[in-house]
Design a protein around this motif. Structure first.
Motif, PDB file in Angstrom:
ATOM      1  N   GLN A 126       0.822  -1.215   0.000  1.00  0.00           N
ATOM      2  CA  GLN A 126       0.000   0.000   0.000  1.00  0.00           C
ATOM      3  C   GLN A 126       0.858   1.268   0.000  1.00  0.00           C
ATOM      4  O   GLN A 126       0.437   2.313   0.508  1.00  0.00           O
ATOM      5  CB  GLN A 126      -0.930  -0.013   1.222  1.00  0.00           C
ATOM      6  CG  GLN A 126      -2.001  -1.079   1.178  1.00  0.00           C
ATOM      7  CD  GLN A 126      -3.038  -0.794   0.103  1.00  0.00           C
ATOM      8  OE1 GLN A 126      -3.376   0.347  -0.160  1.00  0.00           O
ATOM      9  NE2 GLN A 126      -3.530  -1.854  -0.541  1.00  0.00           N
ATOM     10  N   LEU A 128       1.442   3.303  -2.294  1.00  0.00           N
ATOM     11  CA  LEU A 128       0.758   4.398  -2.981  1.00  0.00           C
ATOM     12  C   LEU A 128      -0.102   5.203  -2.005  1.00  0.00           C
ATOM     13  O   LEU A 128      -0.214   6.431  -2.129  1.00  0.00           O
ATOM     14  CB  LEU A 128      -0.097   3.844  -4.124  1.00  0.00           C
ATOM     15  CG  LEU A 128      -0.847   4.880  -4.979  1.00  0.00           C
ATOM     16  CD1 LEU A 128       0.126   5.872  -5.608  1.00  0.00           C
ATOM     17  CD2 LEU A 128      -1.669   4.174  -6.058  1.00  0.00           C
ATOM     18  N   HIS A 129      -0.696   4.520  -1.033  1.00  0.00           N
ATOM     19  CA  HIS A 129      -1.470   5.229  -0.001  1.00  0.00           C
ATOM     20  C   HIS A 129      -0.582   6.226   0.741  1.00  0.00           C
ATOM     21  O   HIS A 129      -0.997   7.366   1.007  1.00  0.00           O
ATOM     22  CB  HIS A 129      -2.074   4.217   0.977  1.00  0.00           C
ATOM     23  CG  HIS A 129      -2.659   4.836   2.208  1.00  0.00           C
ATOM     24  ND1 HIS A 129      -3.890   5.457   2.229  1.00  0.00           N
ATOM     25  CD2 HIS A 129      -2.161   4.944   3.483  1.00  0.00           C
ATOM     26  CE1 HIS A 129      -4.138   5.909   3.449  1.00  0.00           C
ATOM     27  NE2 HIS A 129      -3.104   5.615   4.221  1.00  0.00           N
ATOM     28  N   SER A 130       0.637   5.811   1.066  1.00  0.00           N
ATOM     29  CA  SER A 130       1.553   6.704   1.774  1.00  0.00           C
ATOM     30  C   SER A 130       1.947   7.899   0.920  1.00  0.00           C
ATOM     31  O   SER A 130       2.058   9.023   1.408  1.00  0.00           O
ATOM     32  CB  SER A 130       2.807   5.936   2.212  1.00  0.00           C
ATOM     33  OG  SER A 130       2.497   4.958   3.170  1.00  0.00           O
ATOM     34  N   ARG A 132       0.170   9.224  -1.510  1.00  0.00           N
ATOM     35  CA  ARG A 132      -0.982  10.106  -1.685  1.00  0.00           C
ATOM     36  C   ARG A 132      -1.300  10.917  -0.439  1.00  0.00           C
ATOM     37  O   ARG A 132      -1.725  12.069  -0.511  1.00  0.00           O
ATOM     38  CB  ARG A 132      -2.204   9.275  -2.076  1.00  0.00           C
ATOM     39  CG  ARG A 132      -2.224   8.862  -3.542  1.00  0.00           C
ATOM     40  CD  ARG A 132      -3.411   7.970  -3.843  1.00  0.00           C
ATOM     41  NE  ARG A 132      -3.570   7.774  -5.286  1.00  0.00           N
ATOM     42  CZ  ARG A 132      -4.194   6.759  -5.847  1.00  0.00           C
ATOM     43  NH1 ARG A 132      -4.740   5.825  -5.065  1.00  0.00           N
ATOM     44  NH2 ARG A 132      -4.304   6.662  -7.157  1.00  0.00           N
ATOM     45  N   THR A 133      -1.114  10.294   0.725  1.00  0.00           N
ATOM     46  CA  THR A 133      -1.597  10.914   1.964  1.00  0.00           C
ATOM     47  C   THR A 133      -0.495  11.403   2.887  1.00  0.00           C
ATOM     48  O   THR A 133      -0.757  12.200   3.785  1.00  0.00           O
ATOM     49  CB  THR A 133      -2.462   9.916   2.747  1.00  0.00           C
ATOM     50  OG1 THR A 133      -1.634   8.826   3.190  1.00  0.00           O
ATOM     51  CG2 THR A 133      -3.591   9.376   1.882  1.00  0.00           C
ATOM     52  N   LYS A 135       0.726   9.425   5.007  1.00  0.00           N
ATOM     53  CA  LYS A 135       0.505   8.609   6.198  1.00  0.00           C
ATOM     54  C   LYS A 135       1.067   7.198   5.999  1.00  0.00           C
ATOM     55  O   LYS A 135       1.142   6.703   4.884  1.00  0.00           O
ATOM     56  CB  LYS A 135      -0.994   8.500   6.503  1.00  0.00           C
ATOM     57  CG  LYS A 135      -1.692   9.841   6.670  1.00  0.00           C
ATOM     58  CD  LYS A 135      -1.140  10.610   7.853  1.00  0.00           C
ATOM     59  CE  LYS A 135      -1.902  11.914   8.044  1.00  0.00           C
ATOM     60  NZ  LYS A 135      -1.342  12.720   9.180  1.00  0.00           N
ATOM     61  N   ALA A 137       1.431   3.429   5.408  1.00  0.00           N
ATOM     62  CA  ALA A 137       0.584   2.366   4.871  1.00  0.00           C
ATOM     63  C   ALA A 137       0.332   1.287   5.915  1.00  0.00           C
ATOM     64  O   ALA A 137      -0.710   0.629   5.903  1.00  0.00           O
ATOM     65  CB  ALA A 137       1.239   1.759   3.631  1.00  0.00           C
ATOM     66  N   ASP A 139      -0.455   1.495   8.997  1.00  0.00           N
ATOM     67  CA  ASP A 139      -1.648   1.783   9.787  1.00  0.00           C
ATOM     68  C   ASP A 139      -2.903   1.367   9.034  1.00  0.00           C
ATOM     69  O   ASP A 139      -3.859   0.848   9.630  1.00  0.00           O
ATOM     70  CB  ASP A 139      -1.718   3.272  10.109  1.00  0.00           C
ATOM     71  CG  ASP A 139      -0.519   3.763  10.906  1.00  0.00           C
ATOM     72  OD1 ASP A 139       0.551   3.132  10.839  1.00  0.00           O
ATOM     73  OD2 ASP A 139      -0.650   4.789  11.594  1.00  0.00           O
ATOM     74  N   LYS A 140      -2.921   1.582   7.726  1.00  0.00           N
ATOM     75  CA  LYS A 140      -4.071   1.229   6.902  1.00  0.00           C
ATOM     76  C   LYS A 140      -4.244  -0.287   6.814  1.00  0.00           C
ATOM     77  O   LYS A 140      -5.359  -0.807   6.904  1.00  0.00           O
ATOM     78  CB  LYS A 140      -3.902   1.818   5.502  1.00  0.00           C
ATOM     79  CG  LYS A 140      -5.048   1.535   4.537  1.00  0.00           C
ATOM     80  CD  LYS A 140      -4.810   2.286   3.227  1.00  0.00           C
ATOM     81  CE  LYS A 140      -6.024   2.208   2.313  1.00  0.00           C
ATOM     82  NZ  LYS A 140      -6.152   0.986   1.579  1.00  0.00           N
ATOM     83  N   VAL A 141      -3.130  -0.994   6.660  1.00  0.00           N
ATOM     84  CA  VAL A 141      -3.191  -2.445   6.477  1.00  0.00           C
ATOM     85  C   VAL A 141      -3.488  -3.165   7.785  1.00  0.00           C
ATOM     86  O   VAL A 141      -4.284  -4.114   7.827  1.00  0.00           O
ATOM     87  CB  VAL A 141      -1.872  -2.958   5.859  1.00  0.00           C
ATOM     88  CG1 VAL A 141      -1.847  -4.482   5.800  1.00  0.00           C
ATOM     89  CG2 VAL A 141      -1.666  -2.367   4.461  1.00  0.00           C
ATOM     90  N   ALA A 306       6.451   4.092   4.497  1.00  0.00           N
ATOM     91  CA  ALA A 306       5.325   3.167   4.452  1.00  0.00           C
ATOM     92  C   ALA A 306       5.033   2.503   5.786  1.00  0.00           C
ATOM     93  O   ALA A 306       3.877   2.193   6.080  1.00  0.00           O
ATOM     94  CB  ALA A 306       5.588   2.091   3.398  1.00  0.00           C
TER      95      ALA A 306
END
Length: 347
Positions: A126, A128-130, A132-133, A135, A137, A139-141, A306
């Motif tokens: 993830q 790409l999430h980091s 973009r934001t 933040k 990745a 934490d998201k996963v 990430a």
């Protein structure tokens, strides 16, 4: 030529092998995950240990590791061109000097490879999430920040601690040797983990007393001697965002890079609040070099993005952190290891 085909160019010294095109080079980069996971597999199966006494057939290795021979052969065949193994004759492998670094009876990066290819590897999907934001990745996963997650998973936390020990090999001694602690009396190792660095400092400076300050899991490991002998030491469990123990010199090795600027600055400010006017803060980190030359620290920087939300920094970035915490960067001291000491005083 009668066939009308244009012959492919051959690279010097690699007879019969075509020069890689830009597209082929990009594809090779894209397959980096395969090599990374293959390393983890052979470590988990103990293949480097099985080859310590000499070459073996893949069938013998598979029998000893209790796995299927053909898949194991394919994994080892992948790692042989990377210099980990050598296929001494068909389906018989030997261990190279690089592969020997993965043996369990030698100090080396095996636990780091295991750690980075487990939950950190899953988080990296993830990335790409980091980007973009900004933040992590992780934490998201996994639903919580990296260090909170480790606190709830003691087995992975223990592996993380061992991985950090492996990654620090040579660095603790290099930092302890590079700085003159002569005029100080009490050194506080902030986020000191196993206590390897503090042990090295105290061994070289018998006039010093020490404080090992970390989360309970780190303090417990240090008390058990995981990082070496810690005479004259107080063991203090705490949260360095809330406050740190009193001393006249603070060492913070490979901790600041775990955090974004706001939280990194807060750790430094807590040290500034606890220290006397003559005190010093020593931040031991690897600096990001300028230019586009390859450097492992640039890879680690994106891993930090990430996984923890932290970052590797340049000297100028550290100077700004210090200033925000009420400190002033006095000098940067090089060591014999790929790590520097940034010395800061009260501003």
């Amino acid at each position: 030529m009668a066939s009308g085909h244009t012959p492919r160019k051959l690279s010097p010294g690699r007879r019969g092998k075509p020069v890689s095109s830009p597209s082929q080079q990009v594809v090779r980069l894209g397959f980096g995950f395969a090599v990374s996971q293959a390393l983890r597999v052979v470590i988990e199966l103990g293949i480097p240990d099985l080859l310590a006494s000499g070459g073996h057939s893949v069938e013998d290795l598979a029998a000893a590791a209790k796995v299927d021979a053909e898949p194991l052969y394919r994994v080892m065949r992948l790692l042989a061109p990377e210099g980990v193994f050598t296929e001494i004759r068909p389906r018989h492998f030997g261990l190279t000097e690089v592969g020997a670094a993965l043996r369990s009876d030698r100090p080396g990066p095996r636990d780091f490879i295991r750690m980075i290819n487990s939950e950190a590897y899953l988080a990296f999907e993830q990335l790409l999430h980091s980007v973009r934001t900004g933040k992590p990745a992780f934490d998201k996963v996994f639903g919580s920040p990296r260090f909170d997650w480790l606190s709830a998973h003691p087995e992975q936390a223990a592996l993380f601690q061992r991985a950090m020990v492996a990654l620090s090999q040579g660095g603790n001694e290099a930092v302890a040797d590079a700085y003159d602690f002569g005029r100080y009396t009490r050194v506080v190792d902030v986020g000191g983990g196993h206590g390897q660095l503090l042990s090295a400092i105290l061994a070289r400076n018998p006039h010093l007393s020490g404080v090992l300050f970390d989360l309970p899991s780190g303090v417990a490991a240090a008390r058990q001697g995981a990082g070496g002998d810690l005479p004259r030491t107080d063991f203090v469990a705490g949260d360095f965002f809330e406050g740190v123990s009193v001393g006249d010199i603070y060492v913070i090795k490979r901790v600041i890079h775990d955090w974004d600027d706001e939280r990194a600055e807060l750790i430094l400010r807590r040290c500034r609040e606890a220290m006397p006017t003559h005190g010093r803060v020593l931040v031991a980190e690897t600096l990001v070099p300028p230019g586009d030359e390859p450097d492992q620290i640039k890879t680690l920087d994106v891993v930090m993005l990430a996984v923890t939300g932290g970052l590797e920094r340049t000297e100028a970035q550290y100077a700004r952190l210090f200033a925000g915490a009420g400190l002033k960067l006095e000098r940067v001291i090089g060591t014999r290891a790929p790590i520097s000491i940034l010395e800061a005083s009260p501003a």
